[in-house]
Design a protein around this motif. Sequence first.
Motif, PDB file in Angstrom:
ATOM      1  N   GLN A  88       0.807  -1.222   0.000  1.00  0.00           N
ATOM      2  CA  GLN A  88       0.000   0.000   0.000  1.00  0.00           C
ATOM      3  C   GLN A  88       0.844   1.279   0.000  1.00  0.00           C
ATOM      4  N   GLY A  89       2.155   1.119  -0.062  1.00  0.00           N
ATOM      5  CA  GLY A  89       3.031   2.289  -0.111  1.00  0.00           C
ATOM      6  C   GLY A  89       3.119   3.056   1.190  1.00  0.00           C
ATOM      7  N   ILE A  90       2.888   2.397   2.299  1.00  0.00           N
ATOM      8  CA  ILE A  90       2.918   3.038   3.619  1.00  0.00           C
ATOM      9  C   ILE A  90       4.370   3.265   4.051  1.00  0.00           C
ATOM     10  N   GLU A  91       4.652   4.487   4.488  1.00  0.00           N
ATOM     11  CA  GLU A  91       5.982   4.823   4.997  1.00  0.00           C
ATOM     12  C   GLU A  91       5.944   5.283   6.456  1.00  0.00           C
ATOM     13  N   HIS A  92       4.745   5.549   6.961  1.00  0.00           N
ATOM     14  CA  HIS A  92       4.576   6.074   8.322  1.00  0.00           C
ATOM     15  C   HIS A  92       3.493   5.271   9.026  1.00  0.00           C
ATOM     16  N   VAL A  93       3.789   4.799  10.237  1.00  0.00           N
ATOM     17  CA  VAL A  93       2.786   4.066  11.015  1.00  0.00           C
ATOM     18  C   VAL A  93       2.524   4.791  12.325  1.00  0.00           C
ATOM     19  N   MET A  94       1.242   4.850  12.687  1.00  0.00           N
ATOM     20  CA  MET A  94       0.810   5.402  13.967  1.00  0.00           C
ATOM     21  C   MET A  94       0.406   4.216  14.826  1.00  0.00           C
ATOM     22  N   LEU A  95       0.977   4.111  16.025  1.00  0.00           N
ATOM     23  CA  LEU A  95       0.762   2.956  16.883  1.00  0.00           C
ATOM     24  C   LEU A  95      -0.120   3.289  18.076  1.00  0.00           C
ATOM     25  N   ALA A  96      -1.039   2.366  18.366  1.00  0.00           N
ATOM     26  CA  ALA A  96      -1.913   2.474  19.536  1.00  0.00           C
ATOM     27  C   ALA A  96      -2.302   1.065  19.947  1.00  0.00           C
ATOM     28  N   GLY A  97      -2.737   0.898  21.193  1.00  0.00           N
ATOM     29  CA  GLY A  97      -3.217  -0.417  21.630  1.00  0.00           C
ATOM     30  C   GLY A  97      -2.551  -0.916  22.891  1.00  0.00           C
ATOM     31  N   MET A  98      -2.270  -2.220  22.909  1.00  0.00           N
ATOM     32  CA  MET A  98      -1.756  -2.862  24.121  1.00  0.00           C
ATOM     33  C   MET A  98      -0.657  -3.858  23.791  1.00  0.00           C
ATOM     34  N   GLN A  99       0.093  -4.168  24.659  1.00  0.00           N
ATOM     35  CA  GLN A  99       0.462  -3.675  25.944  1.00  0.00           C
ATOM     36  C   GLN A  99       1.612  -2.729  25.771  1.00  0.00           C
ATOM     37  N   SER A 100       1.612  -1.643  26.488  1.00  0.00           N
ATOM     38  CA  SER A 100       2.613  -0.584  26.331  1.00  0.00           C
ATOM     39  C   SER A 100       4.038  -1.118  26.321  1.00  0.00           C
ATOM     40  N   GLU A 101       4.377  -1.938  27.317  1.00  0.00           N
ATOM     41  CA  GLU A 101       5.760  -2.385  27.493  1.00  0.00           C
ATOM     42  C   GLU A 101       6.097  -3.652  26.708  1.00  0.00           C
ATOM     43  N   LEU A 102       5.123  -4.237  26.057  1.00  0.00           N
ATOM     44  CA  LEU A 102       5.380  -5.472  25.304  1.00  0.00           C
ATOM     45  C   LEU A 102       5.155  -5.264  23.812  1.00  0.00           C
ATOM     46  N   CYS A 103       3.946  -5.494  23.358  1.00  0.00           N
ATOM     47  CA  CYS A 103       3.664  -5.483  21.922  1.00  0.00           C
ATOM     48  C   CYS A 103       3.775  -4.095  21.313  1.00  0.00           C
ATOM     49  N   VAL A 104       3.355  -3.061  22.025  1.00  0.00           N
ATOM     50  CA  VAL A 104       3.477  -1.698  21.497  1.00  0.00           C
ATOM     51  C   VAL A 104       4.957  -1.319  21.411  1.00  0.00           C
ATOM     52  N   ASP A 105       5.701  -1.544  22.475  1.00  0.00           N
ATOM     53  CA  ASP A 105       7.129  -1.241  22.504  1.00  0.00           C
ATOM     54  C   ASP A 105       7.876  -2.013  21.409  1.00  0.00           C
ATOM     55  N   THR A 106       7.681  -3.312  21.342  1.00  0.00           N
ATOM     56  CA  THR A 106       8.404  -4.139  20.384  1.00  0.00           C
ATOM     57  C   THR A 106       8.070  -3.750  18.945  1.00  0.00           C
ATOM     58  N   THR A 107       6.808  -3.507  18.668  1.00  0.00           N
ATOM     59  CA  THR A 107       6.390  -3.125  17.318  1.00  0.00           C
ATOM     60  C   THR A 107       6.946  -1.753  16.947  1.00  0.00           C
ATOM     61  N   CYS A 108       6.983  -0.837  17.894  1.00  0.00           N
ATOM     62  CA  CYS A 108       7.544   0.491  17.659  1.00  0.00           C
ATOM     63  C   CYS A 108       9.011   0.392  17.258  1.00  0.00           C
ATOM     64  N   ARG A 109       9.779  -0.335  18.032  1.00  0.00           N
ATOM     65  CA  ARG A 109      11.209  -0.455  17.756  1.00  0.00           C
ATOM     66  C   ARG A 109      11.453  -1.161  16.422  1.00  0.00           C
ATOM     67  N   ARG A 110      10.668  -2.194  16.152  1.00  0.00           N
ATOM     68  CA  ARG A 110      10.851  -2.938  14.898  1.00  0.00           C
ATOM     69  C   ARG A 110      10.464  -2.078  13.691  1.00  0.00           C
ATOM     70  N   ALA A 111       9.367  -1.337  13.788  1.00  0.00           N
ATOM     71  CA  ALA A 111       8.957  -0.464  12.685  1.00  0.00           C
ATOM     72  C   ALA A 111      10.059   0.547  12.385  1.00  0.00           C
ATOM     73  N   PHE A 112      10.629   1.134  13.424  1.00  0.00           N
ATOM     74  CA  PHE A 112      11.728   2.082  13.265  1.00  0.00           C
ATOM     75  C   PHE A 112      12.921   1.411  12.590  1.00  0.00           C
ATOM     76  N   SER A 113      13.278   0.219  13.040  1.00  0.00           N
ATOM     77  CA  SER A 113      14.414  -0.510  12.469  1.00  0.00           C
ATOM     78  C   SER A 113      14.189  -0.886  11.012  1.00  0.00           C
ATOM     79  N   LEU A 114      12.933  -1.069  10.636  1.00  0.00           N
ATOM     80  CA  LEU A 114      12.602  -1.398   9.248  1.00  0.00           C
ATOM     81  C   LEU A 114      12.530  -0.154   8.359  1.00  0.00           C
ATOM     82  N   GLY A 115      12.720   1.022   8.950  1.00  0.00           N
ATOM     83  CA  GLY A 115      12.769   2.245   8.167  1.00  0.00           C
ATOM     84  C   GLY A 115      11.476   3.041   8.100  1.00  0.00           C
ATOM     85  N   TYR A 116      10.478   2.635   8.871  1.00  0.00           N
ATOM     86  CA  TYR A 116       9.225   3.392   8.887  1.00  0.00           C
ATOM     87  C   TYR A 116       9.376   4.626   9.769  1.00  0.00           C
TER      88      TYR A 116
END
Length: 176
Positions: free
Chosen positions: A98-126
């Motif tokens: 879909q040509g997405i370059e920017h992701v907005m994150l919300a949901g659960m759990q702050s210290e687990l899935c949100v944190d891990t997904t945030c760091r991974r998205a950043f590492s993948l260049g988003y």
Amino acid sequence: MKKSALLIIDVQNEMFQENDPVYEGNRLLYNLKQLIATARSRAIPVFYIQHNDEGLKEGTEAWKINAEIAPAMSDSIIQKTRPDSFYNTTLEEELKRQGIEHVMLAGMQSELCVDTTCRRAFSLGYSVTLVSDAHSTWNNSVLTAQQIIDHANATLRWFAAIKTTEEVLFTEETGA
């Protein structure tokens, strides 16, 4: 302007059980509904990430996405089995398609899935925006849920823009 997507992580019925509900669950749902409505009105894709494991078995009532923020037919649902929403899922493939370059994150759990997904998205260049008042968790033996949320917002600023729901809603680019 980068093309954005909204990722709603693990907002499933299990997280709202009466005996141990997620911290400030009503506020969380209110903010998520606003984010989802705004994203849909601006043709920003909404992705629901849904966790599956022995405690959240596919097809059970606990596993289902909370009805207050139910996916629309136009939304994507990504199944995952680890805290990282990208690990062994179709998320990255769908975002690229879909040509997405920017992701907005919300949901659960702050210290687990949100944190891990945030760091991974950043590492993948988003480009990443963490919606600071649209993620939550539970108290643990060391910290209160609010302390965990505050810590996530303070720490993840190295990987994401930290914005409130209101800031995201009233930013023309929706957080990009």
